[in-house]
Scaffold this motif. Structure first.
Motif, PDB file in Angstrom:
ATOM      1  N   LEU A  83       0.858  -1.181   0.000  1.00 26.96           N
ATOM      2  CA  LEU A  83       0.000   0.000   0.000  1.00 26.96           C
ATOM      3  C   LEU A  83       0.895   1.231   0.000  1.00 26.96           C
ATOM      4  CD1 LEU A  83      -2.659   1.557   0.259  1.00 26.96           C
ATOM      5  CD2 LEU A  83      -2.540   1.203   2.739  1.00 26.96           C
ATOM      6  N   THR A  84       0.732   2.072  -1.012  1.00 25.92           N
ATOM      7  CA  THR A  84       1.500   3.314  -1.118  1.00 25.92           C
ATOM      8  C   THR A  84       0.557   4.494  -0.932  1.00 25.92           C
ATOM      9  OG1 THR A  84       3.077   2.300  -2.645  1.00 25.92           O
ATOM     10  CG2 THR A  84       3.006   4.707  -2.586  1.00 25.92           C
ATOM     11  N   VAL A  85       0.933   5.400  -0.049  1.00 24.03           N
ATOM     12  CA  VAL A  85       0.104   6.569   0.266  1.00 24.03           C
ATOM     13  C   VAL A  85       0.876   7.840  -0.067  1.00 24.03           C
ATOM     14  CG1 VAL A  85      -1.012   7.868   2.119  1.00 24.03           C
ATOM     15  CG2 VAL A  85      -1.219   5.379   2.048  1.00 24.03           C
ATOM     16  N   HIS A  86       0.223   8.739  -0.798  1.00 29.44           N
ATOM     17  CA  HIS A  86       0.784  10.053  -1.114  1.00 29.44           C
ATOM     18  C   HIS A  86      -0.050  11.108  -0.382  1.00 29.44           C
ATOM     19  CE1 HIS A  86       3.118   8.202  -4.350  1.00 29.44           C
ATOM     20  NE2 HIS A  86       2.004   7.633  -4.773  1.00 29.44           N
ATOM     21  N   VAL A  87       0.610  11.950   0.402  1.00 24.92           N
ATOM     22  CA  VAL A  87      -0.071  13.023   1.130  1.00 24.92           C
ATOM     23  C   VAL A  87       0.310  14.352   0.497  1.00 24.92           C
ATOM     24  CG1 VAL A  87      -0.361  14.183   3.348  1.00 24.92           C
ATOM     25  CG2 VAL A  87      -0.114  11.692   3.267  1.00 24.92           C
ATOM     26  N   ILE A  88      -0.696  15.107   0.075  1.00 24.90           N
ATOM     27  CA  ILE A  88      -0.489  16.426  -0.517  1.00 24.90           C
ATOM     28  C   ILE A  88      -1.018  17.473   0.457  1.00 24.90           C
ATOM     29  CG2 ILE A  88      -1.058  17.948  -2.452  1.00 24.90           C
ATOM     30  CD1 ILE A  88      -1.488  15.422  -4.139  1.00 24.90           C
ATOM     31  N   PRO A  90      -0.798  20.085   4.076  1.00 25.67           N
ATOM     32  CA  PRO A  90      -0.437  20.030   5.497  1.00 25.67           C
ATOM     33  C   PRO A  90      -1.272  19.033   6.298  1.00 25.67           C
ATOM     34  CG  PRO A  90      -1.797  21.947   5.094  1.00 25.67           C
ATOM     35  CD  PRO A  90      -1.596  21.289   3.757  1.00 25.67           C
ATOM     36  N   GLY A  91      -0.884  17.779   6.255  1.00 27.64           N
ATOM     37  CA  GLY A  91      -1.605  16.765   7.011  1.00 27.64           C
ATOM     38  C   GLY A  91      -0.848  15.460   7.034  1.00 27.64           C
ATOM     39  N   ARG A  92      -1.490  14.449   7.597  1.00 27.70           N
ATOM     40  CA  ARG A  92      -0.867  13.139   7.788  1.00 27.70           C
ATOM     41  C   ARG A  92      -1.941  12.071   7.635  1.00 27.70           C
ATOM     42  NH1 ARG A  92       3.649  11.132  10.179  1.00 27.70           N
ATOM     43  NH2 ARG A  92       4.381  13.266  10.417  1.00 27.70           N
ATOM     44  N   ILE A  93      -1.561  10.905   7.124  1.00 31.76           N
ATOM     45  CA  ILE A  93      -2.469   9.764   7.020  1.00 31.76           C
ATOM     46  C   ILE A  93      -1.849   8.593   7.769  1.00 31.76           C
ATOM     47  CG2 ILE A  93      -3.508   8.081   5.450  1.00 31.76           C
ATOM     48  CD1 ILE A  93      -3.851  10.286   3.411  1.00 31.76           C
ATOM     49  N   VAL A  94      -2.652   7.957   8.620  1.00 27.34           N
ATOM     50  CA  VAL A  94      -2.186   6.812   9.401  1.00 27.34           C
ATOM     51  C   VAL A  94      -3.113   5.631   9.139  1.00 27.34           C
ATOM     52  CG1 VAL A  94      -1.170   8.265  11.187  1.00 27.34           C
ATOM     53  CG2 VAL A  94      -3.525   7.491  11.432  1.00 27.34           C
ATOM     54  N   SER A  95      -2.598   4.429   9.405  1.00 32.06           N
ATOM     55  CA  SER A  95      -3.361   3.217   9.097  1.00 32.06           C
ATOM     56  C   SER A  95      -3.560   2.344  10.317  1.00 32.06           C
ATOM     57  CB  SER A  95      -2.640   2.396   8.021  1.00 32.06           C
ATOM     58  OG  SER A  95      -1.446   1.817   8.546  1.00 32.06           O
ATOM     59  N   THR A  96      -4.626   1.547  10.258  1.00 33.43           N
ATOM     60  CA  THR A  96      -4.871   0.439  11.169  1.00 33.43           C
ATOM     61  C   THR A  96      -5.200  -0.775  10.309  1.00 33.43           C
ATOM     62  OG1 THR A  96      -5.812   1.947  12.823  1.00 33.43           O
ATOM     63  CG2 THR A  96      -6.237  -0.398  13.108  1.00 33.43           C
ATOM     64  N   PRO A  97      -4.405  -1.865  10.374  1.00 31.26           N
ATOM     65  CA  PRO A  97      -3.219  -2.096  11.204  1.00 31.26           C
ATOM     66  C   PRO A  97      -2.112  -1.084  10.914  1.00 31.26           C
ATOM     67  CG  PRO A  97      -3.949  -4.118  10.091  1.00 31.26           C
ATOM     68  CD  PRO A  97      -4.686  -2.998   9.468  1.00 31.26           C
ATOM     69  N   ALA A  98      -1.171  -0.999  11.864  1.00 34.67           N
ATOM     70  CA  ALA A  98      -0.076  -0.046  11.729  1.00 34.67           C
ATOM     71  C   ALA A  98       0.766  -0.361  10.504  1.00 34.67           C
ATOM     72  CB  ALA A  98       0.791  -0.076  12.989  1.00 34.67           C
ATOM     73  N   GLY A  99       1.435   0.659  10.015  1.00 33.48           N
ATOM     74  CA  GLY A  99       2.310   0.514   8.855  1.00 33.48           C
ATOM     75  C   GLY A  99       2.437   1.818   8.097  1.00 33.48           C
ATOM     76  N   ILE A 100       1.301   2.519   7.945  1.00 28.23           N
ATOM     77  CA  ILE A 100       1.290   3.815   7.266  1.00 28.23           C
ATOM     78  C   ILE A 100       1.185   4.913   8.316  1.00 28.23           C
ATOM     79  CG2 ILE A 100       0.006   5.323   5.714  1.00 28.23           C
ATOM     80  CD1 ILE A 100       1.413   3.092   4.246  1.00 28.23           C
ATOM     81  N   ASN A 101       2.128   5.845   8.268  1.00 27.93           N
ATOM     82  CA  ASN A 101       2.092   7.010   9.161  1.00 27.93           C
ATOM     83  C   ASN A 101       3.018   8.051   8.546  1.00 27.93           C
ATOM     84  OD1 ASN A 101       2.223   8.950  11.155  1.00 27.93           O
ATOM     85  ND2 ASN A 101       2.353   7.501  12.840  1.00 27.93           N
ATOM     86  N   CYS A 102       2.471   8.872   7.660  1.00 30.70           N
ATOM     87  CA  CYS A 102       3.368   9.770   6.945  1.00 30.70           C
ATOM     88  C   CYS A 102       2.668  11.055   6.532  1.00 30.70           C
ATOM     89  CB  CYS A 102       3.957   9.086   5.716  1.00 30.70           C
ATOM     90  SG  CYS A 102       2.768   8.673   4.432  1.00 30.70           S
ATOM     91  N   SER A 103       3.507  12.060   6.250  1.00 31.31           N
ATOM     92  CA  SER A 103       3.029  13.348   5.769  1.00 31.31           C
ATOM     93  C   SER A 103       3.566  13.635   4.374  1.00 31.31           C
ATOM     94  CB  SER A 103       3.465  14.461   6.734  1.00 31.31           C
ATOM     95  OG  SER A 103       4.874  14.443   6.902  1.00 31.31           O
ATOM     96  N   GLY A 104       4.172  12.656   3.752  1.00 35.75           N
ATOM     97  CA  GLY A 104       4.670  12.802   2.387  1.00 35.75           C
ATOM     98  C   GLY A 104       4.241  11.598   1.573  1.00 35.75           C
ATOM     99  N   THR A 105       5.195  10.724   1.266  1.00 36.01           N
ATOM    100  CA  THR A 105       4.903   9.467   0.583  1.00 36.01           C
ATOM    101  C   THR A 105       5.504   8.329   1.383  1.00 36.01           C
ATOM    102  OG1 THR A 105       4.854  10.480  -1.617  1.00 36.01           O
ATOM    103  CG2 THR A 105       5.249   8.120  -1.520  1.00 36.01           C
ATOM    104  N   GLY A 156      -4.153  11.497  -0.613  1.00 39.67           N
ATOM    105  CA  GLY A 156      -4.985  12.352   0.234  1.00 39.67           C
ATOM    106  C   GLY A 156      -4.536  13.794   0.122  1.00 39.67           C
ATOM    107  N   THR A 157      -5.499  14.715  -0.024  1.00 33.19           N
ATOM    108  CA  THR A 157      -5.176  16.129  -0.225  1.00 33.19           C
ATOM    109  C   THR A 157      -5.699  16.976   0.929  1.00 33.19           C
ATOM    110  OG1 THR A 157      -5.247  15.861  -2.628  1.00 33.19           O
ATOM    111  CG2 THR A 157      -5.424  18.104  -1.772  1.00 33.19           C
ATOM    112  N   PHE A 158      -4.817  17.801   1.478  1.00 31.64           N
ATOM    113  CA  PHE A 158      -5.150  18.748   2.538  1.00 31.64           C
ATOM    114  C   PHE A 158      -4.924  20.164   2.018  1.00 31.64           C
ATOM    115  CE2 PHE A 158      -3.758  14.855   4.513  1.00 31.64           C
ATOM    116  CZ  PHE A 158      -4.519  14.696   5.655  1.00 31.64           C
ATOM    117  N   THR A 159      -5.684  21.128   2.554  1.00 34.05           N
ATOM    118  CA  THR A 159      -5.444  22.537   2.235  1.00 34.05           C
ATOM    119  C   THR A 159      -5.380  23.347   3.523  1.00 34.05           C
ATOM    120  OG1 THR A 159      -7.823  22.946   1.973  1.00 34.05           O
ATOM    121  CG2 THR A 159      -6.573  22.432  -0.018  1.00 34.05           C
ATOM    122  N   GLN A 160      -4.561  24.392   3.487  1.00 30.69           N
ATOM    123  CA  GLN A 160      -4.463  25.308   4.624  1.00 30.69           C
ATOM    124  C   GLN A 160      -5.595  26.313   4.521  1.00 30.69           C
ATOM    125  OE1 GLN A 160      -1.767  24.841   6.813  1.00 30.69           O
ATOM    126  NE2 GLN A 160      -2.743  26.234   8.248  1.00 30.69           N
TER     127      GLN A 160
END
Length: 261
Positions: A83-88, A90-105, A156-160
């Protein structure tokens, strides 16, 4: 042995040793799957998932032999998907089960066909907008998806939406001094409020311009001496564009008993 349990197709290192001298000079292995091998050490892999009875007969320098057996637990080969996650933004995406916890890629391996729950966590002053790719259509801030062996990708996309102004006032009115600062939205065109405490915190829209100025009501008690921080170098009035978090200090000095001059 190097692994017990092991997985189907996994190389397992097997060695025979005596608890005291002399050591074996050779060995005959029976792996429980109709295959055999010779040598004090050998590698083997099993092609089916079950428990195999492994027997080794060790030969010593004087010709003696000794036989021992053990059960080798062989389990199905683990099949995983990435599973690859891209964060665009100001934010972060986390997963359950653990493994993904990032604010970039970031990427993580999960057992194939595992359901992974993703949660979007925005930074202060930001908001989560939407998921894309394999989470398209999910209701923010959550997404549940099954990660197949072929893998999955989520964006996932975040905006300020706002920035924070921290206003510090020396000798504030709330403490008996004369420090009062007027805060005007929209560079003076909008409504205003007063900061009479030692510290006031407010949020403003991205790129909004605000106006700060000392309130004349307290000038008979304390004298305004200028600004520090984001307003440093400006005169009585300070114009700020909220293109980031800002900190401003209003410098007041208490007047002597005879009053300020």
């Amino acid at each position: 042995m190097s692994a017990n349990p092991s997985q189907v197709g996994q190389d397992v290192r097997l060695s025979v040793r005596a608890s005291a001298a002399p050591q074996p000079v050779g060995a005959h292995w029976e792996f429980g799957d109709a295959t055999t091998a010779e040598g004090s050490s050998t590698d083997h892999q099993w092609s089916a998932a079950r428990t195999f009875q492994v027997t080794v007969t060790a030969t010593f320098p004087d010709g003696r032999t000794k036989t021992r057996s053990y059960a080798q637990d062989v389990r199905p080969q683990r099949v995983t998907g990435t599973l690859t996650v891209h964060v665009i933004g100001p934010g972060r995406i986390v997963s359950t089960p653990a493994g993904i916890n990032c604010s970039g890629t970031c990427s993580a391996q999960f057992d194939a066909n595992t359901t992974v729950h993703l949660t979007a966590q925005d930074n202060p002053g930001a908001q989560f907008e939407e998921y894309a790719d394999d989470c398209t259509g999910a209701t923010p801030p959550d997404c549940d998806l099954v990660v197949p062996a072929s893998g999955a990708t989520v964006t996932g996309t975040f905006t300020q939406v706002s920035w924070t102004l921290t206003l510090k006032v020396q000798d504030p009115a709330s403490g008996g001094g004369g420090g009062i600062v007027e805060v005007f939205d929209n560079d003076g065109a909008g409504p205003d409020h007063q900061c009479r405490q030692a510290r006031c915190v407010d949020n403003f829209g991205v790129d909004e311009t605000i106006l700060l100025e000392p309130n004349a009501l307290g000038l008979s008690i304390s004298q305004f001496r200028g600004w520090q921080g984001a307003c440093a170098g400006q005169g009585q009035q300070c114009h700020l564009t909220m293109d980031g978090n800002k900190t401003v200090t209003a410098l007041y000095v208490r007047c002597p008993p005879g009053g300020c001059t």
